[in-house]
Design a protein around this motif. Structure first.
Motif, mmCIF file in Angstrom:
data_model
loop_
_atom_site.group_PDB
_atom_site.id
_atom_site.type_symbol
_atom_site.label_atom_id
_atom_site.label_comp_id
_atom_site.label_asym_id
_atom_site.label_seq_id
_atom_site.Cartn_x
_atom_site.Cartn_y
_atom_site.Cartn_z
ATOM 1 N N ASN A 123 -31.678 3.138 52.161
ATOM 2 C CA ASN A 123 -32.674 3.645 53.111
ATOM 3 C C ASN A 123 -33.815 2.636 53.146
ATOM 4 O OD1 ASN A 123 -34.416 5.049 54.745
ATOM 5 N ND2 ASN A 123 -35.062 6.473 53.152
ATOM 6 N N ILE A 176 -39.616 3.612 46.649
ATOM 7 C CA ILE A 176 -40.492 3.913 47.782
ATOM 8 C C ILE A 176 -41.824 3.172 47.617
ATOM 9 C CG2 ILE A 176 -41.717 5.773 48.981
ATOM 10 C CD1 ILE A 176 -39.401 7.623 47.962
ATOM 11 N N ALA A 181 -30.079 2.416 47.448
ATOM 12 C CA ALA A 181 -31.456 2.541 46.956
ATOM 13 C C ALA A 181 -32.350 3.078 48.068
ATOM 14 C CB ALA A 181 -31.976 1.192 46.479
ATOM 15 N N ASN A 182 -33.415 3.745 47.689
ATOM 16 C CA ASN A 182 -34.387 4.239 48.658
ATOM 17 C C ASN A 182 -35.569 3.279 48.682
ATOM 18 O OD1 ASN A 182 -36.064 5.618 50.365
ATOM 19 N ND2 ASN A 182 -36.084 7.522 49.198
ATOM 20 N N SER A 234 -41.013 0.015 51.854
ATOM 21 C CA SER A 234 -41.208 -1.034 50.845
ATOM 22 C C SER A 234 -41.488 -2.377 51.514
ATOM 23 C CB SER A 234 -39.979 -1.153 49.944
ATOM 24 O OG SER A 234 -39.900 -0.028 49.109
ATOM 25 N N LYS A 277 -29.094 2.857 43.592
ATOM 26 C CA LYS A 277 -29.484 4.270 43.655
ATOM 27 C C LYS A 277 -30.888 4.564 43.120
ATOM 28 C CE LYS A 277 -24.784 6.084 43.533
ATOM 29 N NZ LYS A 277 -23.861 6.985 42.851
ATOM 30 N N GLN A 278 -31.752 3.572 43.050
ATOM 31 C CA GLN A 278 -33.104 3.792 42.542
ATOM 32 C C GLN A 278 -34.064 4.170 43.667
ATOM 33 O OE1 GLN A 278 -34.769 1.044 39.753
ATOM 34 N NE2 GLN A 278 -32.772 0.487 38.937
ATOM 35 N N ALA A 279 -35.048 4.971 43.341
ATOM 36 C CA ALA A 279 -36.110 5.328 44.285
ATOM 37 C C ALA A 279 -37.182 4.248 44.184
ATOM 38 C CB ALA A 279 -36.681 6.690 43.944
#
Length: 175
Positions: free
Chosen positions: A85, A47, A64-65, A69, A43-45
């Motif tokens: 994502n 980007i 996670a986003n 990346s 669940k970490q961003a």
């Protein structure tokens, strides 16, 4: 009281051997390649993060986003990207063997020459993904997703030597 010289010499020899053994042990530990340390990015961003070339075996990227990346040439064997994502992510040359990609969004992701052998990707969104040279051997896919991928399948994976079109079993959809 002074110690006899033979006792001093024997003590110095033991001390010297101990330091040499310690030095060699440390040198051996530093020169031996260590396995990946699995990390939890749930669940970490993340980007625009750069994970290129990293050994991330067994790590968790659940939900996670990873938008845009860079995971190119990374060792991602057994990694969970469940619900992640990964839109426009760069996975060129990545090793995704036995990874969990279920419900991940790989829209417009670059999977050029990636190895996805044995990955679970049944509900994965591959819309507009670049899959040239990707190896999908034994990947669990929905039939509609498989048909979409077959429309753009091309190339041969440089590591496995397998044709993308064949690993997707596109011959099953030829009319």
């Amino acid at each position: 009281m002074l110690l006899p010289s033979s006792v001093v010499i024997a003590t110095l020899r033991r001390f010297w051997r101990w330091w040499v053994a310690l030095f060699l042990a440390i040198l051996w530990m530093l020169s031996t390649p260590m396995g990946a340390i699995a990390e939890d990015y749930t669940k970490q961003a993340l980007i625009n993060m750069d994970f290129s070339g990293r050994d991330l075996r067994g790590s968790e990227f659940t939900k996670a986003n990873l938008f845009h990346s860079n995971l190119s040439h990374a060792n991602l064997q057994g990694v969970s990207f469940f619900g992640a994502n990964m839109e426009t992510a760069n996975l060129e040359g990545a090793d995704l063997r036995y990874a969990t990609l279920d419900t991940a969004r790989l829209t417009k992701a670059n999977l050029t020459n990636a190895i996805l052998e044995g990955a679970f990707a049944f509900n994965t969104n591959f819309d507009d993904a670049i899959i040239t040279g990707a190896d999908f051997t034994d990947v669990e896919l929905r039939e509609d997703a498989q048909r979409k991928l077959c429309k753009v399948a091309s190339g041969i994976n440089p590591v496995t030597g397998r044709k993308t079109w064949e690993t997707l079993h596109c011959e099953d959809f030829v009319a």
